[in-house]
Design a protein around this motif. Structure first.
Motif, mmCIF file in Angstrom:
data_model
loop_
_atom_site.group_PDB
_atom_site.id
_atom_site.type_symbol
_atom_site.label_atom_id
_atom_site.label_comp_id
_atom_site.label_asym_id
_atom_site.label_seq_id
_atom_site.Cartn_x
_atom_site.Cartn_y
_atom_site.Cartn_z
ATOM 1 N N MET A 69 0.833 -1.202 0.000
ATOM 2 C CA MET A 69 0.000 0.000 0.000
ATOM 3 C C MET A 69 0.871 1.257 0.000
ATOM 4 N N THR A 70 1.887 1.263 0.872
ATOM 5 C CA THR A 70 2.747 2.445 0.950
ATOM 6 C C THR A 70 3.441 2.693 -0.379
ATOM 7 N N ASP A 71 3.984 1.613 -0.950
ATOM 8 C CA ASP A 71 4.668 1.775 -2.233
ATOM 9 C C ASP A 71 3.699 2.292 -3.295
ATOM 10 N N PHE A 72 2.461 1.758 -3.278
ATOM 11 C CA PHE A 72 1.465 2.182 -4.277
ATOM 12 C C PHE A 72 1.141 3.670 -4.154
ATOM 13 N N VAL A 73 0.798 4.109 -2.939
ATOM 14 C CA VAL A 73 0.347 5.506 -2.821
ATOM 15 C C VAL A 73 1.491 6.487 -3.011
ATOM 16 N N LEU A 74 2.730 6.074 -2.637
ATOM 17 C CA LEU A 74 3.848 7.017 -2.780
ATOM 18 C C LEU A 74 4.393 7.038 -4.202
ATOM 19 N N SER A 75 4.464 5.864 -4.851
ATOM 20 C CA SER A 75 5.059 5.862 -6.188
ATOM 21 C C SER A 75 4.093 6.416 -7.234
ATOM 22 N N THR A 76 2.770 6.392 -6.960
ATOM 23 C CA THR A 76 1.829 6.989 -7.905
ATOM 24 C C THR A 76 1.519 8.435 -7.533
ATOM 25 N N GLY A 77 2.226 8.952 -6.522
ATOM 26 C CA GLY A 77 2.024 10.353 -6.154
ATOM 27 C C GLY A 77 0.672 10.631 -5.526
ATOM 28 N N ARG A 78 -0.045 9.569 -5.127
ATOM 29 C CA ARG A 78 -1.352 9.807 -4.485
ATOM 30 C C ARG A 78 -1.159 10.424 -3.109
ATOM 31 N N MET A 79 -0.026 10.096 -2.497
ATOM 32 C CA MET A 79 0.342 10.677 -1.214
ATOM 33 C C MET A 79 1.736 11.270 -1.375
ATOM 34 N N PRO A 80 2.089 12.277 -0.644
ATOM 35 C CA PRO A 80 1.235 12.971 0.328
ATOM 36 C C PRO A 80 0.310 13.987 -0.340
ATOM 37 N N ILE A 81 -0.753 14.313 0.369
ATOM 38 C CA ILE A 81 -1.614 15.406 -0.083
ATOM 39 C C ILE A 81 -1.389 16.579 0.849
ATOM 40 N N ASN A 82 -1.688 17.760 0.372
ATOM 41 C CA ASN A 82 -1.385 18.950 1.149
ATOM 42 C C ASN A 82 -2.447 19.261 2.185
ATOM 43 N N HIS A 83 -3.608 18.669 2.020
ATOM 44 C CA HIS A 83 -4.724 18.976 2.908
ATOM 45 C C HIS A 83 -5.593 17.730 2.973
ATOM 46 N N PRO A 84 -6.121 17.402 4.149
ATOM 47 C CA PRO A 84 -6.899 16.159 4.264
ATOM 48 C C PRO A 84 -8.075 16.068 3.284
ATOM 49 N N ASP A 85 -8.624 17.225 2.855
ATOM 50 C CA ASP A 85 -9.782 17.187 1.970
ATOM 51 C C ASP A 85 -9.392 17.091 0.503
ATOM 52 N N GLN A 86 -8.098 17.155 0.242
ATOM 53 C CA GLN A 86 -7.665 17.154 -1.162
ATOM 54 C C GLN A 86 -7.947 15.795 -1.789
ATOM 55 N N ARG A 87 -8.291 15.834 -3.094
ATOM 56 C CA ARG A 87 -8.585 14.602 -3.818
ATOM 57 C C ARG A 87 -7.321 13.733 -3.897
ATOM 58 N N VAL A 88 -7.502 12.463 -3.599
ATOM 59 C CA VAL A 88 -6.389 11.529 -3.712
ATOM 60 C C VAL A 88 -6.357 11.004 -5.137
ATOM 61 N N GLN A 89 -5.388 11.463 -5.902
ATOM 62 C CA GLN A 89 -5.319 10.998 -7.284
ATOM 63 C C GLN A 89 -3.882 10.966 -7.764
ATOM 64 N N ARG A 90 -3.716 10.372 -8.927
ATOM 65 C CA ARG A 90 -2.378 10.153 -9.437
ATOM 66 C C ARG A 90 -1.665 11.476 -9.728
ATOM 67 N N HIS A 91 -0.397 11.573 -9.285
ATOM 68 C CA HIS A 91 0.467 12.700 -9.615
ATOM 69 C C HIS A 91 1.859 12.147 -9.825
ATOM 70 N N ALA A 92 2.757 13.000 -10.289
ATOM 71 C CA ALA A 92 4.155 12.605 -10.304
ATOM 72 C C ALA A 92 4.594 12.460 -8.850
ATOM 73 N N SER A 93 5.312 11.367 -8.546
ATOM 74 C CA SER A 93 5.723 11.138 -7.166
ATOM 75 C C SER A 93 6.751 12.187 -6.759
ATOM 76 N N ILE A 94 6.667 12.622 -5.490
ATOM 77 C CA ILE A 94 7.640 13.620 -5.044
ATOM 78 C C ILE A 94 8.894 12.943 -4.514
ATOM 79 N N TYR A 95 8.885 11.618 -4.437
ATOM 80 C CA TYR A 95 10.005 10.889 -3.845
ATOM 81 C C TYR A 95 10.798 10.141 -4.907
#
Lengths: 258, 448
Positions: free
Chosen positions: A76-102
């Motif tokens: 799960m951790t690898d999935f959400v971090l490598s797809t850039g779904r996490m971290p989000i800047n605010h708890p209400d922000q939509r969780v969606q694919r982004h470029a990973s920051i890591y």
């Protein structure tokens, strides 16, 4: 639509900024040191980016869910971090694919640190789509994935039945997902997605599905422009705009008095 | 030689006087009078490409293992119908371009018939003595929808199978006789074995023959009654001002045929349509998403999506939910359209024969009703892709559906009222068009 595009650009810029500064603030590593204490690195990153919502020990806070229950774990951790779904800047922000920051190494470090939480979820799977059978994958994909992610893998809307926390759920497109990410998502069932674990598919079947998903990223486009592979929606638009449109201009032209 | 041959034929058939009369027949000039012809040429292309496809298509649902050019489905059990469409798309020379031209021509065919019908409606061309041709034309449109749907269903792919499943449920929803009807039409419980073969006969024989016959009658009646014309200098109820069939209209018509062929061929060659290999073979337990029908059934799909989940039980019978949007709504729609010329004659008391067309402004009430109706079906049509809109806008699909429900009730009357005011202002001021309309004409309502 324009607002959505603007919002998307804004988020992308912000995230690009995060990625930039993320790299800047990475801890100094002495050159030539092979053994890196990833647990310490991971802790730094976790405390900086995750603990705010998920708590110092992954126990969860009012801003974010616990990371020590359910299918949470390395996959799960690898999935959400490598797809850039996490971290989000605010708890209400939509969780969606982004470029990973890591970097992959950062993610590894965070996962190593989070091992100390002893979350029950599955480990990162090892996948090899090349060993799968694409025909079998096609059938399994149509049976299990196409209803939400579309036959062509472009994703789709989900009916949420009035559940407010899922009210903005969509099944994301799969055309930018790596086989690793798809396999992880199947194991942990992120968001509204069900778990498709080892009880459901054998390793070979998983590889077959991954092979077909990989094929769908660039499928056989015999016939010409695929127009987004949306199906009759774009075909109908084309029939009117590219088909009847020019023909109407033609009859206006040849229908003139001679 | 040619002269002797024509003389020989003429001596036996006496065709020359008829040909001479026919070639000299005068047709009025207006671009919109070519819309029907546009549909006619689409039909011609449909017949030509359809004959080619029928050489290779196998309407059987018996299954076999696919071994062919399309790698990802190798070894998958598929129906022979689906397999033959894959073969047409990957192995038959020019098969895919023919398939795509056929499908594009079908989409344009119905679009052209629809726009043609709008032209007839808004210019009052259906008035006495042309009611019969209105009825025939409307029947042609319905047959076009039927043949579109039956053709779309033939490849036995997952997307079209889903359409057939909806059709089966719709037939089932007819009160009292639904179950029997569904079994009669499909030949058993869905997915019935016979439906593809039956649709094939419907698609390549029954409906096309009916269309060809009715089209002939449609044209013969235009010929017999003479074409309508817009009012203008020298144009009266008693004459037709225009150009002769030969050479002017023959040339225009040929040009139009080549134009339609070109557009259909370009689309067929360059733009992908219905890639059934990506949808996969039909399986009763699978469902694709997003799943839209071809555009011309969008209004029915939208009605099914918008209609609230009501079901009524009375006298031991249930009125199942799909009955209202999918049986009652099209029933009312087509009956209203069939009856329109007679309803209008009754309401206006105008039973005189007319050969001069009206402009939209000449009959503001008809134009306003027509626009309101169009607005209604446009909302239904848009609602057929509520899931795509939800995906693009990231708004829950339920909210979008509710918004469309409100829009369905609000938009048509508003559109109708605005149209009425505009048409009324145009009629009063005699302005050339909407762009020439003085603002003051819109604010004053009373007749001067």
């Amino acid at each position: 639509m324009r607002r959505a595009v603007f919002g998307y650009l804004l988020v992308s810029v912000l995230l690009a900024g995060c990625a930039y500064f993320g790299d800047q603030t990475a801890p100094y590593r002495a050159p030539g040191v092979v053994e890196v204490d990833t647990v310490t690195d991971g802790k730094t990153l976790y405390m900086r980016d995750c603990a705010w919502c998920h708590g110092n020990e992954g126990q969860g806070t009012e801003n974010g869910p616990s990371l020590t229950t359910g299918t949470n774990g390395p996959a799960m951790t690898d999935f959400v971090l490598s797809t850039g779904r996490m971290p989000i800047n605010h708890p209400d922000q939509r969780v969606q694919r982004h470029a990973s920051i890591y970097t992959p190494r950062d993610i590894e470090a965070i996962i190593d640190y989070m091992e100390t939480f002893e979350a029950p979820g599955p480990d990162i799977p090892s996948v090899d789509p090349a060993r799968g059978d694409i025909g079998e994958g096609a059938e399994l994909y149509q049976d299990n994935c196409a209803a939400c992610h579309a036959s062509t893998g472009i994703g789709g809307a989900l009916s949420v039945g009035g559940s407010p926390e899922q009210a903005t759920a969509v099944a994301p497109p799969l055309n930018s997902s790596t086989p690793q990410e798809v396999a992880e998502a199947m194991l942990v069932g992120p968001g509204t997605m069900p778990v498709f674990g080892p009880e459901t598919f054998t390793e070979h079947e998983v590889n077959s599905i991954l092979a077909y998903v990989e094929y769908l990223r660039d499928p056989n486009n015999r016939g010409g422009l695929p127009m987004g592979r949306i199906g009759p929606w774009s075909e109908g638009a084309a029939a009117w705009i590219l088909g009847l449109g020019p023909l109407m201009l033609l009859i206006v032209w040849i229908g003139r008095k001679v | 030689m040619i002269k002797r041959l024509t003389q020989w034929i003429d001596d036996r058939l006496g065709a020359s006087s008829f040909a001479k009369q026919a070639l000299n027949k005068v047709f009025p000039d207006h671009w919109s009078f070519l819309l029907g012809e546009l549909a006619l040429y689409c039909f011609l292309i449909l017949v030509l490409t359809g004959v080619f496809l029928s050489f290779f298509f196998d309407p059987s649902v018996s299954e076999s293992v696919y071994r062919g050019e399309y790698e990802p489905l190798n070894g998958v059990h598929v129906s022979n119908a689906y397999k033959s469409v894959l073969d047409l798309s990957f192995e038959v020379r020019a098969g895919l371009v023919m398939r795509q031209m056929h499908h594009w021509a079908a989409l344009i065919f119905i679009a052209a018939m629809f726009v043609h019908m709008l032209r007839i409606f808004f210019t009052g061309a259906f008035r006495r003595p042309r009611e019969i041709n209105w009825l025939i034309g409307l029947t042609l449109l319905i047959l076009g929808l039927l043949n579109g749907f039956s053709g779309y269903s033939l490849p036995d792919d997952l997307l079209s199978g889903t359409g057939l499943r909806i059709a089966y449920s719709v037939v089932l929803s007819i009160p009292v006789i639904g179950t029997w009807m569904a079994f009669l039409v499909f030949g058993g419980e869905f997915p019935a074995e016979q439906i593809i073969e039956r649709l094939f006969v419907v698609h390549i024989f029954i409906v096309p023959v009916a269309i060809a016959g009715l089209m002939t009658a449609h044209l013969a009646i235009v010929w017999r009654q003479k074409h309508t014309q817009f009012p203008g200098p020298g144009r009266t109820e008693g004459n037709v001002v225009g150009e002769k069939l030969w050479p002017t209209y023959m040339t225009k018509s040929m040009a139009l045929f080549f134009g339609v062929s070109a557009v259909v061929a370009i689309l067929g060659g360059l733009v992908q349509i219905n890639p059934v290999w990506l949808y996969g073979p039909f399986r009763a337990e699978q469902i694709p998403s997003p799943a839209q029908p071809d555009w011309y059934l969008g209004w029915l799909e939208g009605a099914l999506r918008l209609f609230p989940p009501w079901e009524i039980r009375a006298f031991g019978f249930e009125l199942p939910n799909p009955f209202y949007p999918a049986i009652l709504l099209p029933g009312i729609t087509f009956n209203l359209l069939y009856l329109w010329p007679f309803l209008e004659a009754k309401l206006t008391g105008d039973r005189e024969p007319h050969h001069l067309l009206e402009r939209a402004r000449d009959h503001p009430v008809r134009t306003a009703l027509g626009i309101a109706g169009l607005a209604f079906y446009l909302v239904l049509f848009a609602a057929a892709s509520n899931d795509l809109l939800s995906k693009w806008l990231k708004i829950p699909v339920e909210s979008i559906t509710n918004a469309y429900r409100v829009l369905l009730l609000v938009f048509p009357p508003v559109a109708g009222l605005i149209t009425y005011r505009l048409m009324d202002a145009l009629r009063r001021t005699g302005a050339e068009g909407l762009m020439h309309l003085p603002l003051s004409a819109l604010t004053r309502r009373t007749q001067e």
